[in-house]
Design a protein around this motif. Structure first.
Motif, PDB file in Angstrom:
ATOM      1  N   ASP A   1      -4.820  10.798   2.909  1.00 11.43           N
ATOM      2  CA  ASP A   1      -5.892  10.032   2.296  1.00 11.43           C
ATOM      3  C   ASP A   1      -5.263   9.051   1.305  1.00 11.43           C
ATOM      4  OD1 ASP A   1      -8.977  10.907   0.565  1.00 11.43           O
ATOM      5  OD2 ASP A   1      -8.081   8.989   1.047  1.00 11.43           O
ATOM      6  N   THR A   2      -5.199   7.783   1.675  1.00 19.39           N
ATOM      7  CA  THR A   2      -4.523   6.781   0.868  1.00 19.39           C
ATOM      8  C   THR A   2      -5.214   6.588  -0.475  1.00 19.39           C
ATOM      9  OG1 THR A   2      -3.804   5.680   2.869  1.00 19.39           O
ATOM     10  CG2 THR A   2      -3.691   4.406   0.863  1.00 19.39           C
ATOM     11  N   SER A   3      -6.530   6.664  -0.516  1.00 21.04           N
ATOM     12  CA  SER A   3      -7.226   6.446  -1.783  1.00 21.04           C
ATOM     13  C   SER A   3      -6.841   7.502  -2.816  1.00 21.04           C
ATOM     14  CB  SER A   3      -8.733   6.429  -1.583  1.00 21.04           C
ATOM     15  OG  SER A   3      -9.180   7.659  -1.060  1.00 21.04           O
ATOM     16  N   LYS A   4      -6.635   8.739  -2.401  1.00 18.11           N
ATOM     17  CA  LYS A   4      -6.185   9.778  -3.328  1.00 18.11           C
ATOM     18  C   LYS A   4      -4.772   9.497  -3.804  1.00 18.11           C
ATOM     19  CE  LYS A   4      -9.022  13.553  -1.597  1.00 18.11           C
ATOM     20  NZ  LYS A   4      -9.022  14.853  -0.917  1.00 18.11           N
ATOM     21  N   ALA A   5      -3.922   9.026  -2.911  1.00 18.32           N
ATOM     22  CA  ALA A   5      -2.547   8.703  -3.281  1.00 18.32           C
ATOM     23  C   ALA A   5      -2.527   7.552  -4.285  1.00 18.32           C
ATOM     24  CB  ALA A   5      -1.732   8.355  -2.045  1.00 18.32           C
ATOM     25  N   LEU A   6      -3.371   6.542  -4.062  1.00 18.07           N
ATOM     26  CA  LEU A   6      -3.407   5.408  -4.977  1.00 18.07           C
ATOM     27  C   LEU A   6      -3.820   5.833  -6.378  1.00 18.07           C
ATOM     28  CD1 LEU A   6      -5.059   2.692  -2.719  1.00 18.07           C
ATOM     29  CD2 LEU A   6      -2.705   2.728  -3.544  1.00 18.07           C
ATOM     30  N   ALA A   7      -4.727   6.788  -6.477  1.00 12.13           N
ATOM     31  CA  ALA A   7      -5.201   7.248  -7.769  1.00 12.13           C
ATOM     32  C   ALA A   7      -4.101   7.939  -8.567  1.00 12.13           C
ATOM     33  CB  ALA A   7      -6.381   8.194  -7.581  1.00 12.13           C
ATOM     34  N   LYS A   8      -3.065   8.439  -7.889  1.00 10.19           N
ATOM     35  CA  LYS A   8      -1.980   9.152  -8.565  1.00 10.19           C
ATOM     36  C   LYS A   8      -0.881   8.229  -9.082  1.00 10.19           C
ATOM     37  CE  LYS A   8      -2.474  13.212  -5.634  1.00 10.19           C
ATOM     38  NZ  LYS A   8      -1.794  14.065  -4.651  1.00 10.19           N
TER      39      LYS A   8
ATOM     40  N   VAL B   1       9.920   2.080  -3.914  1.00 11.37           N
ATOM     41  CA  VAL B   1       9.276   2.111  -2.593  1.00 11.37           C
ATOM     42  C   VAL B   1       9.314   3.528  -2.038  1.00 11.37           C
ATOM     43  CG1 VAL B   1       9.432   1.274  -0.217  1.00 11.37           C
ATOM     44  CG2 VAL B   1       9.693  -0.319  -2.125  1.00 11.37           C
ATOM     45  N   ARG B   2      10.423   4.216  -2.202  1.00 12.60           N
ATOM     46  CA  ARG B   2      10.531   5.609  -1.752  1.00 12.60           C
ATOM     47  C   ARG B   2       9.477   6.480  -2.438  1.00 12.60           C
ATOM     48  NH1 ARG B   2      15.210   7.657  -4.330  1.00 12.60           N
ATOM     49  NH2 ARG B   2      13.697   7.985  -5.968  1.00 12.60           N
ATOM     50  N   ASP B   3       9.305   6.297  -3.753  1.00  6.50           N
ATOM     51  CA  ASP B   3       8.300   7.079  -4.483  1.00  6.50           C
ATOM     52  C   ASP B   3       6.898   6.787  -3.965  1.00  6.50           C
ATOM     53  OD1 ASP B   3      10.358   8.129  -5.997  1.00  6.50           O
ATOM     54  OD2 ASP B   3       9.971   6.841  -7.742  1.00  6.50           O
ATOM     55  N   LEU B   4       6.613   5.537  -3.656  1.00  4.13           N
ATOM     56  CA  LEU B   4       5.293   5.187  -3.113  1.00  4.13           C
ATOM     57  C   LEU B   4       5.082   5.818  -1.743  1.00  4.13           C
ATOM     58  CD1 LEU B   4       5.172   1.441  -4.154  1.00  4.13           C
ATOM     59  CD2 LEU B   4       3.720   3.277  -5.040  1.00  4.13           C
ATOM     60  N   ARG B   5       6.096   5.758  -0.899  1.00  3.12           N
ATOM     61  CA  ARG B   5       5.979   6.364   0.433  1.00  3.12           C
ATOM     62  C   ARG B   5       5.773   7.871   0.317  1.00  3.12           C
ATOM     63  NH1 ARG B   5      10.732   2.714   3.206  1.00  3.12           N
ATOM     64  NH2 ARG B   5       9.368   1.060   3.953  1.00  3.12           N
ATOM     65  N   ARG B   6       6.483   8.517  -0.588  1.00  2.00           N
ATOM     66  CA  ARG B   6       6.319   9.966  -0.783  1.00  2.00           C
ATOM     67  C   ARG B   6       4.932  10.318  -1.296  1.00  2.00           C
ATOM     68  NH1 ARG B   6      12.170  11.780  -3.322  1.00  2.00           N
ATOM     69  NH2 ARG B   6      13.302  11.655  -1.351  1.00  2.00           N
ATOM     70  N   ALA B   7       4.311   9.373  -2.011  1.00  2.00           N
ATOM     71  CA  ALA B   7       2.955   9.580  -2.518  1.00  2.00           C
ATOM     72  C   ALA B   7       1.899   9.305  -1.445  1.00  2.00           C
ATOM     73  CB  ALA B   7       2.708   8.689  -3.734  1.00  2.00           C
ATOM     74  N   GLY B   8       2.357   8.872  -0.263  1.00  2.00           N
ATOM     75  CA  GLY B   8       1.427   8.647   0.834  1.00  2.00           C
ATOM     76  C   GLY B   8       0.982   7.210   1.015  1.00  2.00           C
TER      77      GLY B   8
ATOM     78  N   HIS C   1       5.927  -4.471   3.215  1.00  2.10           N
ATOM     79  CA  HIS C   1       4.524  -4.820   3.453  1.00  2.10           C
ATOM     80  C   HIS C   1       3.680  -3.561   3.273  1.00  2.10           C
ATOM     81  CE1 HIS C   1       5.034  -8.740   5.657  1.00  2.10           C
ATOM     82  NE2 HIS C   1       6.262  -8.268   5.720  1.00  2.10           N
ATOM     83  N   LEU C   2       2.533  -3.711   2.632  1.00  4.56           N
ATOM     84  CA  LEU C   2       1.562  -2.610   2.600  1.00  4.56           C
ATOM     85  C   LEU C   2       0.855  -2.553   3.945  1.00  4.56           C
ATOM     86  CD1 LEU C   2      -0.306  -2.790  -0.819  1.00  4.56           C
ATOM     87  CD2 LEU C   2       1.241  -1.018  -0.026  1.00  4.56           C
ATOM     88  N   ILE C   3       0.629  -1.349   4.429  1.00  5.50           N
ATOM     89  CA  ILE C   3      -0.159  -1.165   5.647  1.00  5.50           C
ATOM     90  C   ILE C   3      -1.615  -1.260   5.234  1.00  5.50           C
ATOM     91  CG2 ILE C   3      -0.819   0.456   7.446  1.00  5.50           C
ATOM     92  CD1 ILE C   3       1.993   1.638   7.258  1.00  5.50           C
ATOM     93  N   ASN C   4      -2.413  -1.971   6.020  1.00  7.14           N
ATOM     94  CA  ASN C   4      -3.843  -2.119   5.711  1.00  7.14           C
ATOM     95  C   ASN C   4      -4.475  -0.761   5.476  1.00  7.14           C
ATOM     96  OD1 ASN C   4      -3.690  -4.850   5.910  1.00  7.14           O
ATOM     97  ND2 ASN C   4      -4.405  -4.924   8.004  1.00  7.14           N
TER      98      ASN C   4
END
Length: 93
Positions: free
Chosen positions: A15-22, A59-66, A88-91
């Protein structure tokens, strides 16, 4: 890596929205994420524009966060025939 293992940031079912909130916007990862929402960026662009010494770590930290981030090749802006890689961010939707 076996075929059934998930690869964060590559289109799995997180769930990308949950990852973004973190993601804290004051961290390097948060600054990179905000910048990537605006446009794709290369390592050197992140280093110069965001003053981040080691962009791959953020970038690695962002990918690990989903967060879905892919690396794509683009023509080099000043060296014909050469390529650079940009994040690039995936849509998200």
């Amino acid at each position: 890596m076996t075929g059934n293992m998930k690869n964060p940031g590559r289109g799995d079912d997180r769930d990308t929205s949950k990852a973004l909130a973190k993601i804290d916007p004051n961290t390097h990862a948060g600054k990179v994420l905000a910048a990537l929402h605006e446009q794709p960026m290369s390592n050197i662009e992140v280093m110069w524009e965001l003053n981040i010494a080691h962009p791959p770590a953020a970038v690695r930290d962002l990918r690990r966060a989903g967060i879905g981030i892919v690396t794509q090749e683009h023509p080099h802006p000043t060296k014909p025939g050469e390529k650079i890689k940009r994040y690039h961010l995936i849509n998200e939707g």
